[in-house]
Design an enzyme around this catalytic site. Structure first.
Site, PDB file in Angstrom:
ATOM      1  N   LYS A  76       0.793  -1.067   0.085  1.00  0.00           N
ATOM      2  CA  LYS A  76       0.090   0.162  -0.043  1.00  0.00           C
ATOM      3  C   LYS A  76       1.162   1.098  -0.319  1.00  0.00           C
ATOM      4  CE  LYS A  76      -3.522  -1.168  -0.669  1.00  0.00           C
ATOM      5  NZ  LYS A  76      -3.708  -2.040  -1.818  1.00  0.00           N
ATOM      6  N   GLY A  78       1.966   2.600  -3.117  1.00  0.00           N
ATOM      7  CA  GLY A  78       2.579   2.505  -4.356  1.00  0.00           C
ATOM      8  C   GLY A  78       2.894   1.413  -5.418  1.00  0.00           C
ATOM      9  N   HIS A 136       7.356  -7.852  -1.845  1.00  0.00           N
ATOM     10  CA  HIS A 136       7.088  -7.014  -0.498  1.00  0.00           C
ATOM     11  C   HIS A 136       7.775  -7.476   0.291  1.00  0.00           C
ATOM     12  CE1 HIS A 136       3.482  -5.076  -1.984  1.00  0.00           C
ATOM     13  NE2 HIS A 136       2.695  -6.053  -2.307  1.00  0.00           N
ATOM     14  N   SER A 166      -4.351   3.789   3.510  1.00  0.00           N
ATOM     15  CA  SER A 166      -4.695   2.437   3.047  1.00  0.00           C
ATOM     16  C   SER A 166      -4.441   0.973   3.453  1.00  0.00           C
ATOM     17  CB  SER A 166      -3.544   2.730   1.708  1.00  0.00           C
ATOM     18  OG  SER A 166      -3.353   2.253   0.582  1.00  0.00           O
ATOM     19  N   ARG A 295      -7.953   3.874  -4.617  1.00  0.00           N
ATOM     20  CA  ARG A 295      -8.366   3.992  -3.209  1.00  0.00           C
ATOM     21  C   ARG A 295      -8.658   5.066  -3.702  1.00  0.00           C
ATOM     22  NH1 ARG A 295      -9.359   5.807   1.461  1.00  0.00           N
ATOM     23  NH2 ARG A 295      -7.349   5.419   1.970  1.00  0.00           N
ATOM     24  N   LYS A 296      -8.166   6.338  -3.443  1.00  0.00           N
ATOM     25  CA  LYS A 296      -7.559   7.549  -3.520  1.00  0.00           C
ATOM     26  C   LYS A 296      -6.612   7.863  -4.313  1.00  0.00           C
ATOM     27  CE  LYS A 296     -10.976   9.318   0.098  1.00  0.00           C
ATOM     28  NZ  LYS A 296     -11.376  10.251   1.229  1.00  0.00           N
TER      29      LYS A 296
HETATM   30  P1  A3P Z   1      -4.968   5.089  -0.890  1.00  0.00           P
HETATM   31  O1  A3P Z   1      -5.359   3.934  -0.827  1.00  0.00           O
HETATM   32  O2  A3P Z   1      -4.242   6.595  -0.087  1.00  0.00           O
HETATM   33  O3  A3P Z   1      -6.036   5.708  -2.154  1.00  0.00           O
HETATM   34  P2  A3P Z   1       0.243  -0.601  -3.487  1.00  0.00           P
HETATM   35  O4  A3P Z   1      -0.139  -0.011  -4.929  1.00  0.00           O
HETATM   36  O5  A3P Z   1       1.234  -0.447  -2.649  1.00  0.00           O
HETATM   37  O6  A3P Z   1      -0.992  -1.131  -2.872  1.00  0.00           O
HETATM   38  O7  A3P Z   1      -0.711   0.908  -3.314  1.00  0.00           O
HETATM   39  C1  A3P Z   1      -1.754   1.154  -2.934  1.00  0.00           C
HETATM   40  C2  A3P Z   1      -1.982   2.057  -2.635  1.00  0.00           C
HETATM   41  O8  A3P Z   1      -1.817   3.669  -4.293  1.00  0.00           O
HETATM   42  C3  A3P Z   1      -3.420   3.090  -2.697  1.00  0.00           C
HETATM   43  O9  A3P Z   1      -3.698   4.393  -2.128  1.00  0.00           O
HETATM   44  C4  A3P Z   1      -4.247   3.518  -4.060  1.00  0.00           C
HETATM   45  O10 A3P Z   1      -4.759   4.438  -4.309  1.00  0.00           O
HETATM   46  C5  A3P Z   1      -3.024   4.415  -4.998  1.00  0.00           C
HETATM   47  N1  A3P Z   1      -2.415   4.256  -6.059  1.00  0.00           N
HETATM   48  C6  A3P Z   1      -2.715   3.221  -6.872  1.00  0.00           C
HETATM   49  N2  A3P Z   1      -2.686   3.494  -8.523  1.00  0.00           N
HETATM   50  C7  A3P Z   1      -2.387   4.697  -8.474  1.00  0.00           C
HETATM   51  C8  A3P Z   1      -1.423   5.510  -9.761  1.00  0.00           C
HETATM   52  N3  A3P Z   1      -1.545   5.085 -10.681  1.00  0.00           N
HETATM   53  N4  A3P Z   1      -0.959   6.768  -8.836  1.00  0.00           N
HETATM   54  C9  A3P Z   1      -0.925   7.596  -7.482  1.00  0.00           C
HETATM   55  N5  A3P Z   1      -1.776   6.532  -6.691  1.00  0.00           N
HETATM   56  C10 A3P Z   1      -2.051   5.629  -6.550  1.00  0.00           C
END
Ligand code: A3P
Length: 331
Positions: A76, A78, A136, A166, A295-296
């Site tokens: 979570k 990025g 991870h 997240s 998500r956001k």
């Molecule tokens: P939030 O839950 O704060 O929105 P991971 O990919 O490591 O699982 O991390 C997920 C986080 O990255 C989530 O954050 C998700 O919304 C965000 N995310 C996914 N795709 C993204 C993108 N293209 N640009 C920026 N943030 C992104």
């Protein structure tokens, strides 16, 4: 509370009888590890037991291709975004002008396999022309074959408060989809602050890759989500250079960098049909809605979920844990 994820009982990480015996012995070993909720403790970190089998199998068997580049992260922080960007960067010449078109129909996690899953460990099941593998796994527990190779690694991390929020939303979503009552935010926060979360302690995960990036700067690139958001185009160029496929002047003039930035933006990816309505199979383990990975995509959403006191507490913990390392994470 019952785990939302399947037990390791039904997993089959190997095809041969020998591999089946090995999977059984991993299960037996894992059953002896210290456990809290559904997390098992192994080599200083906490893991869901179903992933541990894959990790132990990777430690014993995984052999990287010499050209592999590892996308590394704590969950979570990025990962999905970084996978999309690196995939788009390194496949751009294959895609005759339409950068990253595979991302239009395939979820980034389908494009870049996760080392912990059997699929990534089987060269027959990989697209070996895409030299990307994600994981991870903390630096100290990476397969020796990876650490001793000349393979490059790109690590992304994020403000701990946003990473925690997240993660909590993601797990709650998984649990709800399996009709399991999610852990409360407060319970999960207590566990996170004591170091217990998937692949946690979070600070030790970050520190492992941070120190590796100081020791082997040509091999480990350390990035933050926040910096990447601030200037994505500069990071796309930096990533390409690090990956050994810099943009030519001609590509830059043709706007190739900006095309990749736009293609991989949160708005673009999260609105694609495959990411809005598709599901993603975590190997043979469970199906997750692709939308759960989008998500956001904002910095500072923790403020809508944690109290200022909770935020200050996690900031203090991170400050103490990172003290003396030279690393200051964005807040
Ligand atoms: P939030 O839950 O704060 O929105 P991971 O990919 O490591 O699982 O991390 C997920 C986080 O990255 C989530 O954050 C998700 O919304 C965000 N995310 C996914 N795709 C993204 C993108 N293209 N640009 C920026 N943030 C992104």
């Amino acid at each position: 509370m019952e785990s939302s994820l399947p037990s390791t009982q039904n997993l089959d990480f190997g095809e041969s009888a020998e591999r089946k015996d090995e999977a059984k012995s991993y299960k037996e070993m894992i059953s002896t590890f210290p456990r809290v909720q559904w997390w098992s403790y192994y080599e200083g970190f906490w893991y869901h037991s179903m992933l541990l089998e894959g990790i132990m199998s990777a430690q014993d068997h995984f052999i990287p291709q010499s050209t592999d580049i590892f996308i590394t992260s704590s969950p979570k922080t990025g990962t999905t975004w970084l996978k999309a960007l690196t995939f788009a960067i390194c496949t751009r010449s294959r895609l005759s002008g339409s950068s990253a078109s595979a991302l239009l129909t395939k979820m980034p996690h389908e494009c870049v396999p996760l080392l912990e899953y059997h699929r990534a460990q089987n060269p027959m099941k990989r697209d070996c022309a895409v030299p990307l593998v994600s994981t991870h796994v903390p630096y100290s527990s990476l397969p020796k074959s990876v650490v001793s190779s000349c393979c490059k690694m790109i690590y992304i991390c994020r403000d701990a408060k946003d990473a925690f929020v997240s993660l909590w939303h993601f797990i709650a979503e998984l649990q709800r989809s399996r009709n399991v009552e999610p852990l409360s935010l407060e319970e999960a926060f207590e566990l996170f602050c004591s170091g217990i979360s998937g692949y946690g302690p979070y600070w030790d995960h970050v520190l492992g890759y941070w120190r590796a990036s100081l020791e082997f700067p040509e091999k480990v690139l350390f990035l933050t989500y926040e910096e990447m958001k601030k200037d994505t185009a500069a990071h796309v160029k930096k990533l390409a250079e690090f990956m050994g496929c810099s943009f030519t002047l001609e590509e830059e003039e043709e706007g190739e960098v900006q095309k990749i930035v736009s293609m991989c933006s949160f708005d673009k990816l999260s609105n694609l049909e495959v990411n809005k309505n598709g599901t993603h199979s975590l190997d043979t383990l469970i199906d997750v809605k692709n939308s759960a990975f989008f998500r956001k995509g904002e910095i500072g959403d923790w403020k809508n979920n944690l109290t200022p006191e909770m935020g200050a507490r996690l900031d203090d913990i991170m400050e103490q844990k990172l003290k003396g390392s030279g690393l200051k994470l964005p807040r």
